[in-house]
Design an enzyme around this catalytic site. Sequence first.
Site, PDB file in Angstrom:
ATOM      1  CG  HIS A 146      48.545  31.514  51.900  1.00 61.55           C
ATOM      2  ND1 HIS A 146      49.657  30.831  52.305  1.00 61.55           N
ATOM      3  CD2 HIS A 146      48.063  30.846  50.825  1.00 61.55           C
ATOM      4  CE1 HIS A 146      49.850  29.784  51.495  1.00 61.55           C
ATOM      5  NE2 HIS A 146      48.901  29.778  50.591  1.00 61.55           N
TER       6      HIS A 146
ATOM      7  CG  HIS B 177      49.649  27.463  41.207  1.00 64.69           C
ATOM      8  ND1 HIS B 177      49.170  26.291  41.739  1.00 64.69           N
ATOM      9  CD2 HIS B 177      49.697  28.336  42.254  1.00 64.69           C
ATOM     10  CE1 HIS B 177      48.928  26.439  43.042  1.00 64.69           C
ATOM     11  NE2 HIS B 177      49.236  27.675  43.371  1.00 64.69           N
TER      12      HIS B 177
HETATM   13  C1  HEM Z   1      43.639  25.563  44.847  1.00 63.32           C
HETATM   14  C2  HEM Z   1      44.366  25.330  45.931  1.00 63.32           C
HETATM   15  C3  HEM Z   1      45.804  25.731  46.041  1.00 63.32           C
HETATM   16  C4  HEM Z   1      46.798  24.949  46.527  1.00 63.32           C
HETATM   17  C5  HEM Z   1      46.672  23.545  47.072  1.00 63.32           C
HETATM   18  C6  HEM Z   1      48.020  25.715  46.431  1.00 63.32           C
HETATM   19  C7  HEM Z   1      49.249  25.264  46.848  1.00 63.32           C
HETATM   20  C8  HEM Z   1      50.447  25.918  46.605  1.00 63.32           C
HETATM   21  C9  HEM Z   1      51.730  25.397  46.947  1.00 63.32           C
HETATM   22  C10 HEM Z   1      51.992  24.068  47.647  1.00 63.32           C
HETATM   23  C11 HEM Z   1      52.655  26.273  46.505  1.00 63.32           C
HETATM   24  C12 HEM Z   1      54.164  26.140  46.638  1.00 63.32           C
HETATM   25  C13 HEM Z   1      54.564  26.541  48.045  1.00 63.32           C
HETATM   26  C14 HEM Z   1      55.960  26.127  48.417  1.00 63.32           C
HETATM   27  O1  HEM Z   1      56.323  24.971  48.170  1.00 63.32           O
HETATM   28  O2  HEM Z   1      56.689  26.961  48.991  1.00 63.32           O
HETATM   29  C15 HEM Z   1      51.955  27.374  45.909  1.00 63.32           C
HETATM   30  C16 HEM Z   1      52.548  28.482  45.356  1.00 63.32           C
HETATM   31  C17 HEM Z   1      51.856  29.551  44.851  1.00 63.32           C
HETATM   32  N1  HEM Z   1      50.487  29.726  44.916  1.00 63.32           N
HETATM   33 FE1  HEM Z   1      49.118  28.315  45.337  1.00 63.32          FE
HETATM   34  N2  HEM Z   1      47.738  26.929  45.880  1.00 63.32           N
HETATM   35  C18 HEM Z   1      46.400  26.995  45.644  1.00 63.32           C
HETATM   36  C19 HEM Z   1      45.702  28.089  45.153  1.00 63.32           C
HETATM   37  C20 HEM Z   1      46.271  29.316  44.939  1.00 63.32           C
HETATM   38  C21 HEM Z   1      45.533  30.534  44.739  1.00 63.32           C
HETATM   39  C22 HEM Z   1      44.018  30.659  44.820  1.00 63.32           C
HETATM   40  C23 HEM Z   1      46.456  31.519  44.519  1.00 63.32           C
HETATM   41  C24 HEM Z   1      46.244  32.992  44.292  1.00 63.32           C
HETATM   42  C25 HEM Z   1      45.097  33.548  43.979  1.00 63.32           C
HETATM   43  C26 HEM Z   1      47.754  30.895  44.548  1.00 63.32           C
HETATM   44  C27 HEM Z   1      48.941  31.526  44.284  1.00 63.32           C
HETATM   45  C28 HEM Z   1      50.194  30.928  44.358  1.00 63.32           C
HETATM   46  C29 HEM Z   1      51.397  31.544  43.848  1.00 63.32           C
HETATM   47  C30 HEM Z   1      51.483  32.834  43.069  1.00 63.32           C
HETATM   48  C31 HEM Z   1      52.463  30.684  44.193  1.00 63.32           C
HETATM   49  C32 HEM Z   1      53.960  30.924  43.977  1.00 63.32           C
HETATM   50  C33 HEM Z   1      54.482  31.721  45.171  1.00 63.32           C
HETATM   51  C34 HEM Z   1      55.954  32.076  45.118  1.00 63.32           C
HETATM   52  O3  HEM Z   1      56.666  31.772  44.160  1.00 63.32           O
HETATM   53  O4  HEM Z   1      56.401  32.709  46.101  1.00 63.32           O
HETATM   54  N3  HEM Z   1      47.602  29.579  44.839  1.00 63.32           N
HETATM   55  N4  HEM Z   1      50.595  27.131  45.995  1.00 63.32           N
HETATM   56 CA   LIG Z   2      43.012  36.824  57.104  1.00 63.93          CA
END
Ligand code: HEM
Ligand SMILES: [Ca+2]
Length: 318
Positions: free
Chosen positions: A48, A175
Amino acid sequence: GKKYGGYLYPQFYQHSCPKVEEIVRSVVAKAVAKEARMAASLLRLEFHDCFVKGCDASSLLDSSGVLVSEKRSNPNRNSARGFEVLDEIKSAVEKACPHTVSCADILALAARDSTVLTGGPNWEVPLGRRDSRSASLSGSNNDIPAPNNTFQTILTKFKRQGLDIVDLVALSGSHTIGSSRCTSFRQRLYNQSGNGLPDMTLDQSYAAQLKTRCPRSGGDQTLFFLDPPSPTKFDTSYFKNLVAYKGLLNSDEVLFTMNAESRKLVKLYAENQELFFQHFAQSMIKMSSISPLTGSRGEIRRICRRVNNKPLFKCISS
Ligand code: HEM
Ligand SMILES: [Ca+2]
């Protein structure tokens, strides 16, 4: 390339702060031992940060005066977390090497350490980023992909950052750890396309199970593991879920259902952890090198949540 390039290098603090990597690792390790999810939260913060004006720690700034925090954006509100851990790392690093290491570099290191601590690949983190003096709420809302974006929109948002389809699939492998709120995938369960029908590509028994804790209304903040079989282990299980039509977010499942090239990569990573790890490390280096502030641009923040105060003489002379 235009957006990332040869300005960062792993030995940047070799003389000015030789212990920085050790300090970051020990604070991250302590935080993850206390709460396993913290690894996921720190990894996500790097994503982010880098997608909004580059990896400049803009995402860590609180609102203050005219500055509007990115923490208020749709992707971050009630969701982004881990800021206290970065505060703790920063104060430990400041103690060892005052006014030397940027918050942007600390975040890049913390993301790498979080990956390693959960069983993922290791890589050398290129360093030398500096911190921004501003944030972008609109950038945070527009440039970070949303879970209900189409495959094409998500890929376009990656390409805008200089990232390709391999980066998209490999980095989505993040994820494999962490959690999502019900509100981030509810649409799939009840009204995928505005016609009152669920997402037909979602495994039906998994959907039924999700509905019990993620009802049509209410429970927005209820948490679900992104990779239920191994939520704290960095492994290939996430990709195996996609192949079984058990991806939690729409943005996860479309990697398998909407594009032949990404489908091929999902299948490859599901069966080949070594390849996934290799690509993930490569793509993290790429993502963490988006538009860094280097040289005399930006600043070394003293506190990651706010920009430094400018001394008065600067205001008068400029
Ligand atoms: C490809 C597009 C992506 C989308 C649309 C996306 C979307 C999301 C969403 C909606 C969540 C859950 C947030 C919530 O409901 O609070 C999430 C969690 C997460 N995302 Fe993504 N994400 C993407 C790519 C990435 C990338 C590139 C990374 C890291 C390099 C990443 C790492 C994470 C991690 C580790 C979580 C869990 C965070 C936690 O448990 O605190 N995501 N993401
Ligand atoms: Ca920045």
